[in-house]
Design an enzyme around this catalytic site. Sequence first.
Site, PDB file in Angstrom:
ATOM      1  N   ASP A  17      30.301  38.082   3.308  1.00 49.82           N
ATOM      2  CA  ASP A  17      30.015  38.571   1.954  1.00 49.82           C
ATOM      3  C   ASP A  17      29.174  39.836   2.102  1.00 49.82           C
ATOM      4  O   ASP A  17      28.655  40.131   3.184  1.00 49.82           O
ATOM      5  CB  ASP A  17      29.240  37.508   1.152  1.00 49.82           C
ATOM      6  CG  ASP A  17      28.879  37.993  -0.263  1.00 49.82           C
ATOM      7  OD1 ASP A  17      29.753  38.577  -0.923  1.00 49.82           O
ATOM      8  OD2 ASP A  17      27.729  37.810  -0.683  1.00 49.82           O
ATOM      9  N   SER A  18      29.003  40.538   0.983  1.00 52.54           N
ATOM     10  CA  SER A  18      28.133  41.723   0.992  1.00 52.54           C
ATOM     11  C   SER A  18      26.669  41.328   1.185  1.00 52.54           C
ATOM     12  O   SER A  18      25.852  42.176   1.526  1.00 52.54           O
ATOM     13  CB  SER A  18      28.283  42.463  -0.332  1.00 52.54           C
ATOM     14  OG  SER A  18      27.931  41.592  -1.397  1.00 52.54           O
ATOM     15  N   TYR A  49      28.528  45.620  -3.034  1.00 57.06           N
ATOM     16  CA  TYR A  49      29.865  46.190  -2.898  1.00 57.06           C
ATOM     17  C   TYR A  49      30.443  46.483  -4.290  1.00 57.06           C
ATOM     18  O   TYR A  49      31.287  47.343  -4.452  1.00 57.06           O
ATOM     19  CB  TYR A  49      30.809  45.194  -2.220  1.00 57.06           C
ATOM     20  CG  TYR A  49      30.688  45.041  -0.711  1.00 57.06           C
ATOM     21  CD1 TYR A  49      29.636  45.603   0.011  1.00 57.06           C
ATOM     22  CD2 TYR A  49      31.670  44.331  -0.013  1.00 57.06           C
ATOM     23  CE1 TYR A  49      29.558  45.434   1.393  1.00 57.06           C
ATOM     24  CE2 TYR A  49      31.602  44.176   1.358  1.00 57.06           C
ATOM     25  CZ  TYR A  49      30.539  44.719   2.064  1.00 57.06           C
ATOM     26  OH  TYR A  49      30.484  44.550   3.424  1.00 57.06           O
ATOM     27  N   GLY A  50      29.984  45.704  -5.267  1.00 55.63           N
ATOM     28  CA  GLY A  50      30.643  45.682  -6.571  1.00 55.63           C
ATOM     29  C   GLY A  50      30.580  46.962  -7.384  1.00 55.63           C
ATOM     30  O   GLY A  50      31.321  47.125  -8.347  1.00 55.63           O
ATOM     31  N   CYS A  80      33.531  36.724  -0.954  1.00 53.15           N
ATOM     32  CA  CYS A  80      33.133  37.829  -1.821  1.00 53.15           C
ATOM     33  C   CYS A  80      34.336  38.132  -2.722  1.00 53.15           C
ATOM     34  O   CYS A  80      35.420  38.457  -2.220  1.00 53.15           O
ATOM     35  CB  CYS A  80      32.804  39.039  -0.956  1.00 53.15           C
ATOM     36  SG  CYS A  80      32.500  40.551  -1.868  1.00 53.15           S
ATOM     37  N   ASN A  81      34.142  37.989  -4.022  1.00 53.35           N
ATOM     38  CA  ASN A  81      35.252  38.268  -4.946  1.00 53.35           C
ATOM     39  C   ASN A  81      35.644  39.732  -4.924  1.00 53.35           C
ATOM     40  O   ASN A  81      36.816  40.079  -5.071  1.00 53.35           O
ATOM     41  CB  ASN A  81      34.848  37.892  -6.367  1.00 53.35           C
ATOM     42  CG  ASN A  81      34.889  36.403  -6.600  1.00 53.35           C
ATOM     43  OD1 ASN A  81      35.888  35.868  -7.048  1.00 53.35           O
ATOM     44  ND2 ASN A  81      33.805  35.720  -6.272  1.00 53.35           N
ATOM     45  N   THR A  82      34.640  40.601  -4.747  1.00 54.09           N
ATOM     46  CA  THR A  82      34.909  42.040  -4.782  1.00 54.09           C
ATOM     47  C   THR A  82      35.852  42.422  -3.633  1.00 54.09           C
ATOM     48  O   THR A  82      36.867  43.103  -3.840  1.00 54.09           O
ATOM     49  CB  THR A  82      33.580  42.814  -4.692  1.00 54.09           C
ATOM     50  OG1 THR A  82      32.714  42.332  -5.712  1.00 54.09           O
ATOM     51  CG2 THR A  82      33.795  44.292  -4.858  1.00 54.09           C
ATOM     52  N   GLU A 163      19.921  38.423  -5.687  1.00 57.83           N
ATOM     53  CA  GLU A 163      19.383  38.845  -4.385  1.00 57.83           C
ATOM     54  C   GLU A 163      17.855  38.771  -4.388  1.00 57.83           C
ATOM     55  O   GLU A 163      17.233  38.475  -3.378  1.00 57.83           O
ATOM     56  CB  GLU A 163      19.824  40.285  -4.045  1.00 57.83           C
ATOM     57  CG  GLU A 163      21.297  40.440  -3.698  1.00 57.83           C
ATOM     58  CD  GLU A 163      21.621  40.177  -2.213  1.00 57.83           C
ATOM     59  OE1 GLU A 163      20.749  40.365  -1.362  1.00 57.83           O
ATOM     60  OE2 GLU A 163      22.763  39.755  -1.932  1.00 57.83           O
ATOM     61  N   CYS A 195      31.988  35.994  -8.977  1.00 59.94           N
ATOM     62  CA  CYS A 195      31.171  36.695  -7.983  1.00 59.94           C
ATOM     63  C   CYS A 195      30.367  35.603  -7.297  1.00 59.94           C
ATOM     64  O   CYS A 195      29.777  34.752  -7.966  1.00 59.94           O
ATOM     65  CB  CYS A 195      30.241  37.701  -8.648  1.00 59.94           C
ATOM     66  SG  CYS A 195      28.995  38.378  -7.515  1.00 59.94           S
ATOM     67  N   THR A 196      30.360  35.621  -5.975  1.00 58.95           N
ATOM     68  CA  THR A 196      29.745  34.498  -5.257  1.00 58.95           C
ATOM     69  C   THR A 196      28.220  34.508  -5.339  1.00 58.95           C
ATOM     70  O   THR A 196      27.578  33.536  -4.947  1.00 58.95           O
ATOM     71  CB  THR A 196      30.206  34.479  -3.786  1.00 58.95           C
ATOM     72  OG1 THR A 196      29.917  35.752  -3.197  1.00 58.95           O
ATOM     73  CG2 THR A 196      31.692  34.203  -3.702  1.00 58.95           C
ATOM     74  N   HIS A 197      27.642  35.583  -5.847  1.00 58.08           N
ATOM     75  CA  HIS A 197      26.194  35.570  -6.124  1.00 58.08           C
ATOM     76  C   HIS A 197      25.867  34.736  -7.370  1.00 58.08           C
ATOM     77  O   HIS A 197      24.746  34.258  -7.506  1.00 58.08           O
ATOM     78  CB  HIS A 197      25.669  36.996  -6.366  1.00 58.08           C
ATOM     79  CG  HIS A 197      25.443  37.800  -5.121  1.00 58.08           C
ATOM     80  ND1 HIS A 197      26.462  38.258  -4.339  1.00 58.08           N
ATOM     81  CD2 HIS A 197      24.299  38.232  -4.538  1.00 58.08           C
ATOM     82  CE1 HIS A 197      25.961  38.952  -3.320  1.00 58.08           C
ATOM     83  NE2 HIS A 197      24.647  38.948  -3.420  1.00 58.08           N
TER      84      HIS A 197
HETATM   85  N1  DGL Z   1      29.164  38.441  -3.886  1.00 57.52           N
HETATM   86  C1  DGL Z   1      30.119  39.442  -4.085  1.00 57.52           C
HETATM   87  C2  DGL Z   1      31.246  39.040  -4.998  1.00 57.52           C
HETATM   88  O1  DGL Z   1      31.611  37.877  -4.989  1.00 57.52           O
HETATM   89  C3  DGL Z   1      29.729  40.868  -4.228  1.00 57.52           C
HETATM   90  C4  DGL Z   1      28.505  41.254  -4.926  1.00 57.52           C
HETATM   91  C5  DGL Z   1      28.254  42.727  -4.667  1.00 57.52           C
HETATM   92  O2  DGL Z   1      28.054  43.059  -3.506  1.00 57.52           O
HETATM   93  O3  DGL Z   1      28.308  43.526  -5.598  1.00 57.52           O
HETATM   94  O4  DGL Z   1      31.821  39.837  -5.685  1.00 57.52           O
END
Ligand code: DGL
Length: 285
Positions: A17-18, A49-50, A80-82, A163, A195-197
């Site tokens: 993931d990011s 990353y998003g 990571c969904n992105t 985060e 988003c996994t966050h």
């Molecule tokens: N956790 C990531 C996701 O699922 C990315 C969050 C990010 O880096 O912007 O999209």
Amino acid sequence: MSEFTQQSQTQPIGVFDSGVGGLTVLKHLIHSMPGEEFVYLGDTARVPYGNKSPETIRHYTRQCVNFLLSFDVKAIVIACNTASALALDLARDISPVPVIGMIHPAAVSAVEQSITKKIGIIGTRATIGSHAYEHEIGNVAESKGLNIEVYAKACPLFVPLAEEDFGQHPSAAMIAHEYLHEFLALGIDILVLGCTHYPLLKDLIGKTLPDISLLDCGETAAKELCNILQIEEQKQAGELPIVRLFTTDSVHAFSSIAERCIGFPLPDPIRISPETLEEQGLSGI
Ligand code: DGL
């Protein structure tokens, strides 16, 4: 999946993931497959990353995949969904082992669970801008002869809140209300945490949208990988997971959030510089 034929049960599973968000996926992977060894990479030096361009996200994804392949993994989970939305095709092209993304398993589960046939999606700007969830849900719905309405919204401030572990702060409640209140009038019964966050902010999101079920894409992806490994007889038996953590930035911050998220003591993360990832991404494996 024929990619597994040369693999061995004892090889690790690679996860990236990011940042810390993918740990919410790792938690479900460990729960479903407690006998496995996991190598987790959190690219914390380059999070988020998003908000980045598709080209940059694809470039970083290539590097993360090549890094994980250097551990001779038997499968890769893009936690990571992105990166799943923008670079799953690339990851599958360069990987000789199966790659599981976040979006397809979550889309299947959302369509199956929704009674109102109205589904909400929240994610990063890049994920929402890609329309990957709409496409996937549309395909699943069509295959079942259903008509589903999808409402998608980018919530870019949620990643820094997660985060920074700021989910309980009063400012977080204001931001959540600002992003989410419009879902209350739409008749959705499922909100995909795309988003996994976001599972790190589950309490906050749940309080803002009290009667809507929150779908955790890490849970659905873990079930999918577990099924695949079982079918292919690649699942490692046992109850003692091995976890190796790598991060591209401060190991200290990463370590405390990792233990809280996974729920048991973990070995210290190892720092790997973005420059090293860059070299691996260029040379390939
Ligand atoms: N956790 C990531 C996701 O699922 C990315 C969050 C990010 O880096 O912007 O999209």
